[in-house]
Design a protein around this motif. Sequence first.
Motif, PDB file in Angstrom:
ATOM      1  N   LEU A   1      50.781  44.359  55.144  1.00 17.86           N
ATOM      2  CA  LEU A   1      49.518  44.952  54.675  1.00 17.86           C
ATOM      3  C   LEU A   1      49.453  44.998  53.151  1.00 17.86           C
ATOM      4  CD1 LEU A   1      49.151  47.863  57.255  1.00 17.86           C
ATOM      5  CD2 LEU A   1      47.748  45.796  57.123  1.00 17.86           C
ATOM      6  N   LYS A   2      50.580  45.276  52.514  1.00 16.84           N
ATOM      7  CA  LYS A   2      50.623  45.285  51.050  1.00 16.84           C
ATOM      8  C   LYS A   2      50.347  43.892  50.503  1.00 16.84           C
ATOM      9  CE  LYS A   2      53.723  49.218  50.306  1.00 16.84           C
ATOM     10  NZ  LYS A   2      55.059  49.646  49.816  1.00 16.84           N
ATOM     11  N   ARG A   3      50.929  42.884  51.181  1.00 15.87           N
ATOM     12  CA  ARG A   3      50.681  41.508  50.737  1.00 15.87           C
ATOM     13  C   ARG A   3      49.216  41.128  50.938  1.00 15.87           C
ATOM     14  NH1 ARG A   3      55.083  37.828  53.538  1.00 15.87           N
ATOM     15  NH2 ARG A   3      55.294  39.583  54.977  1.00 15.87           N
ATOM     16  N   PHE A   4      48.648  41.621  52.073  1.00 10.76           N
ATOM     17  CA  PHE A   4      47.219  41.372  52.310  1.00 10.76           C
ATOM     18  C   PHE A   4      46.379  41.913  51.142  1.00 10.76           C
ATOM     19  CE2 PHE A   4      46.970  40.991  57.257  1.00 10.76           C
ATOM     20  CZ  PHE A   4      47.751  39.848  57.186  1.00 10.76           C
ATOM     21  N   GLU A   5      46.717  43.106  50.667  1.00 18.97           N
ATOM     22  CA  GLU A   5      45.957  43.721  49.579  1.00 18.97           C
ATOM     23  C   GLU A   5      46.116  42.916  48.286  1.00 18.97           C
ATOM     24  OE1 GLU A   5      43.786  46.183  49.729  1.00 18.97           O
ATOM     25  OE2 GLU A   5      44.136  46.111  51.901  1.00 18.97           O
ATOM     26  N   ARG A   6      47.343  42.455  48.040  1.00 21.02           N
ATOM     27  CA  ARG A   6      47.568  41.661  46.822  1.00 21.02           C
ATOM     28  C   ARG A   6      46.797  40.348  46.889  1.00 21.02           C
ATOM     29  NH1 ARG A   6      53.007  43.529  47.449  1.00 21.02           N
ATOM     30  NH2 ARG A   6      53.658  41.516  48.331  1.00 21.02           N
ATOM     31  N   ILE A   7      46.759  39.779  48.108  1.00 17.39           N
ATOM     32  CA  ILE A   7      46.032  38.508  48.295  1.00 17.39           C
ATOM     33  C   ILE A   7      44.538  38.712  48.060  1.00 17.39           C
ATOM     34  CG2 ILE A   7      45.348  36.824  50.070  1.00 17.39           C
ATOM     35  CD1 ILE A   7      48.228  37.136  51.195  1.00 17.39           C
TER      36      ILE A   7
ATOM     37  N   GLU B   1      41.150  35.580  51.376  1.00 19.20           N
ATOM     38  CA  GLU B   1      41.092  36.347  52.627  1.00 19.20           C
ATOM     39  C   GLU B   1      42.360  36.039  53.433  1.00 19.20           C
ATOM     40  OE1 GLU B   1      40.058  38.939  55.494  1.00 19.20           O
ATOM     41  OE2 GLU B   1      38.968  38.646  53.609  1.00 19.20           O
ATOM     42  N   PRO B   2      43.215  37.046  53.649  1.00 20.33           N
ATOM     43  CA  PRO B   2      44.439  36.807  54.433  1.00 20.33           C
ATOM     44  C   PRO B   2      44.106  36.536  55.903  1.00 20.33           C
ATOM     45  CG  PRO B   2      44.199  39.138  53.982  1.00 20.33           C
ATOM     46  CD  PRO B   2      43.098  38.461  53.219  1.00 20.33           C
ATOM     47  N   LEU B   3      44.872  35.662  56.512  1.00 23.53           N
ATOM     48  CA  LEU B   3      44.674  35.318  57.921  1.00 23.53           C
ATOM     49  C   LEU B   3      45.815  35.909  58.762  1.00 23.53           C
ATOM     50  CD1 LEU B   3      43.769  31.530  57.517  1.00 23.53           C
ATOM     51  CD2 LEU B   3      42.207  33.499  57.547  1.00 23.53           C
ATOM     52  N   VAL B   4      45.439  36.502  59.894  1.00 26.92           N
ATOM     53  CA  VAL B   4      46.460  36.979  60.853  1.00 26.92           C
ATOM     54  C   VAL B   4      46.818  35.787  61.735  1.00 26.92           C
ATOM     55  CG1 VAL B   4      47.005  38.572  62.712  1.00 26.92           C
ATOM     56  CG2 VAL B   4      45.537  39.318  60.810  1.00 26.92           C
ATOM     57  N   GLU B   5      48.025  35.267  61.549  1.00 24.42           N
ATOM     58  CA  GLU B   5      48.410  34.018  62.206  1.00 24.42           C
ATOM     59  C   GLU B   5      48.956  34.274  63.612  1.00 24.42           C
ATOM     60  OE1 GLU B   5      51.158  30.052  61.295  1.00 24.42           O
ATOM     61  OE2 GLU B   5      51.207  31.779  59.938  1.00 24.42           O
ATOM     62  N   LEU B   6      48.431  33.499  64.578  1.00 21.44           N
ATOM     63  CA  LEU B   6      48.887  33.568  65.973  1.00 21.44           C
ATOM     64  C   LEU B   6      49.348  32.186  66.427  1.00 21.44           C
ATOM     65  CD1 LEU B   6      45.999  35.634  67.627  1.00 21.44           C
ATOM     66  CD2 LEU B   6      48.176  36.514  66.792  1.00 21.44           C
TER      67      LEU B   6
ATOM     68  N   GLU C   1      39.325  22.486  57.581  1.00 13.42           N
ATOM     69  CA  GLU C   1      40.293  21.435  57.270  1.00 13.42           C
ATOM     70  C   GLU C   1      41.545  22.067  56.660  1.00 13.42           C
ATOM     71  OE1 GLU C   1      38.430  18.560  54.811  1.00 13.42           O
ATOM     72  OE2 GLU C   1      36.889  18.063  56.300  1.00 13.42           O
ATOM     73  N   LYS C   2      42.656  21.407  56.880  1.00 18.98           N
ATOM     74  CA  LYS C   2      43.957  21.940  56.480  1.00 18.98           C
ATOM     75  C   LYS C   2      44.043  22.214  54.985  1.00 18.98           C
ATOM     76  CE  LYS C   2      48.873  21.094  57.222  1.00 18.98           C
ATOM     77  NZ  LYS C   2      49.881  20.182  57.798  1.00 18.98           N
ATOM     78  N   GLU C   3      43.358  21.415  54.192  1.00 24.60           N
ATOM     79  CA  GLU C   3      43.472  21.531  52.737  1.00 24.60           C
ATOM     80  C   GLU C   3      42.902  22.835  52.208  1.00 24.60           C
ATOM     81  OE1 GLU C   3      39.734  19.150  51.039  1.00 24.60           O
ATOM     82  OE2 GLU C   3      41.007  17.954  52.384  1.00 24.60           O
ATOM     83  N   PHE C   4      42.048  23.478  53.012  1.00 21.73           N
ATOM     84  CA  PHE C   4      41.443  24.730  52.550  1.00 21.73           C
ATOM     85  C   PHE C   4      42.304  25.962  52.895  1.00 21.73           C
ATOM     86  CE2 PHE C   4      37.700  21.920  53.038  1.00 21.73           C
ATOM     87  CZ  PHE C   4      37.301  21.911  51.718  1.00 21.73           C
ATOM     88  N   ILE C   5      43.344  25.731  53.686  1.00 22.30           N
ATOM     89  CA  ILE C   5      44.245  26.843  54.034  1.00 22.30           C
ATOM     90  C   ILE C   5      45.426  26.825  53.074  1.00 22.30           C
ATOM     91  CG2 ILE C   5      45.767  27.810  55.800  1.00 22.30           C
ATOM     92  CD1 ILE C   5      43.892  26.668  57.884  1.00 22.30           C
ATOM     93  N   GLN C   6      45.627  27.939  52.418  1.00 25.50           N
ATOM     94  CA  GLN C   6      46.694  28.033  51.427  1.00 25.50           C
ATOM     95  C   GLN C   6      47.726  29.083  51.865  1.00 25.50           C
ATOM     96  OE1 GLN C   6      45.417  28.188  47.314  1.00 25.50           O
ATOM     97  NE2 GLN C   6      43.375  27.417  47.866  1.00 25.50           N
ATOM     98  N   ASP C   7      48.873  29.007  51.198  1.00 21.24           N
ATOM     99  CA  ASP C   7      49.948  29.972  51.470  1.00 21.24           C
ATOM    100  C   ASP C   7      50.190  30.781  50.214  1.00 21.24           C
ATOM    101  OD1 ASP C   7      52.660  31.118  51.664  1.00 21.24           O
ATOM    102  OD2 ASP C   7      52.752  30.018  53.551  1.00 21.24           O
ATOM    103  N   VAL C   8      49.885  32.056  50.285  1.00 22.21           N
ATOM    104  CA  VAL C   8      50.082  32.947  49.141  1.00 22.21           C
ATOM    105  C   VAL C   8      51.010  34.078  49.576  1.00 22.21           C
ATOM    106  CG1 VAL C   8      48.990  34.493  47.480  1.00 22.21           C
ATOM    107  CG2 VAL C   8      47.806  32.409  48.205  1.00 22.21           C
TER     108      VAL C   8
END
Length: 362
Positions: A239-245, A251-256, A318-325
């Motif tokens: 959650l802290k990382r979500f806030e920093r993002i 917008e952080p994504l909840v990955e499943l 598209e994959k290019e729009f998804i980033q890892d922060v």
Amino acid sequence: MIKNVIVGIDPGTTTAIAILDIEGKLLYLHSKRDWKREEIIKAILSFGRPIIIATDVNPPPKSVEKLASSFGCKIFYPEISFSVLEKQELVKAFVYKAKNEHEIDALAACVKAWKRYRSFFTRVSYLLSKKDASELFEEVIKKLLKEGKENVESIVEKMTRKREEPEERVEKPKEKGEKVLEEKEKKLEQAKKELEILTRVLSKRKAELLTYKRIKLSLEELEKCRKELEELKRANNILKRFERIRMKKFEPLVELESINSLELEKLDKLLGLENRVVYCNSLSNANVLNNFGIRALVTECEEEINVANLEFPVIKIEKEFIQDVDGVKCVKEDKLESLLAEVRKSGLIKWLENYRKRKENY
């Protein structure tokens, strides 16, 4: 004092018995038809204890062997059965007392046995009298006759020395029984004490076991709490990382990995899924997400999905729009908003088209 005697037997339908003492004196001479064995034994014992049972024939009759065995004494028989002349010579001193041939046969056997062992008896009697142990005569004679010992002196010495040794105390049956009973009572008392000790130990072990179970239960609960705490810490970290993002305009994504009710309930409890954007490339069971009030479902999957039953928009990206922060997948806010607008617009157009078609059909 009971005498030691030598007995001559002539068995048969008519049985004859002759009895001499160890000095050669005739004590008894008699014959009887159908004389029973018990009566014969009684007649012999009325004159003394036999140390030799003799017969005039070889081999000795079985009945004579059995009689000697019953008295536990030596059986004497000649190397060759006596002839008539030999019998007459043996009994000439007593012939006037013999009434028939059976008595002559019994007497001849008895006299022959006495003559064979006369010097032997005299020697033993002399040695024992010197040691004031005449009462051992029968015992010594039987031992010598049975074992065939030739050294009379050594046997007499051994037997008299044994007599002088202190006898071991023989417990009476009553004393022995009382001793056994006493030992059993001691063992029973000891068993009771051991049982009491074991009972106390068992009680202590039960208490320890109960304590152990409580401790084990407490440890299990503690472990459960520890795991929950770790999950909460991880969730708090996410959650802290979500806030920093979000501060970076992402917008952080909840990955499943897949859409699973149990997993979603767990995530909802930890992170709260309401108004969050979920990322998943497996669209099976997508309608389950209706229960969690998500903002949108983002996917790279090209698979067509029926969105009619979904209460949230599905954004194909598209994959290019998804980033890892900071270790979290995310999408730029402005990109997400534009994609949402397109989805809503596309959905509205489809709704209008469907509306016109329905109206035309009327």
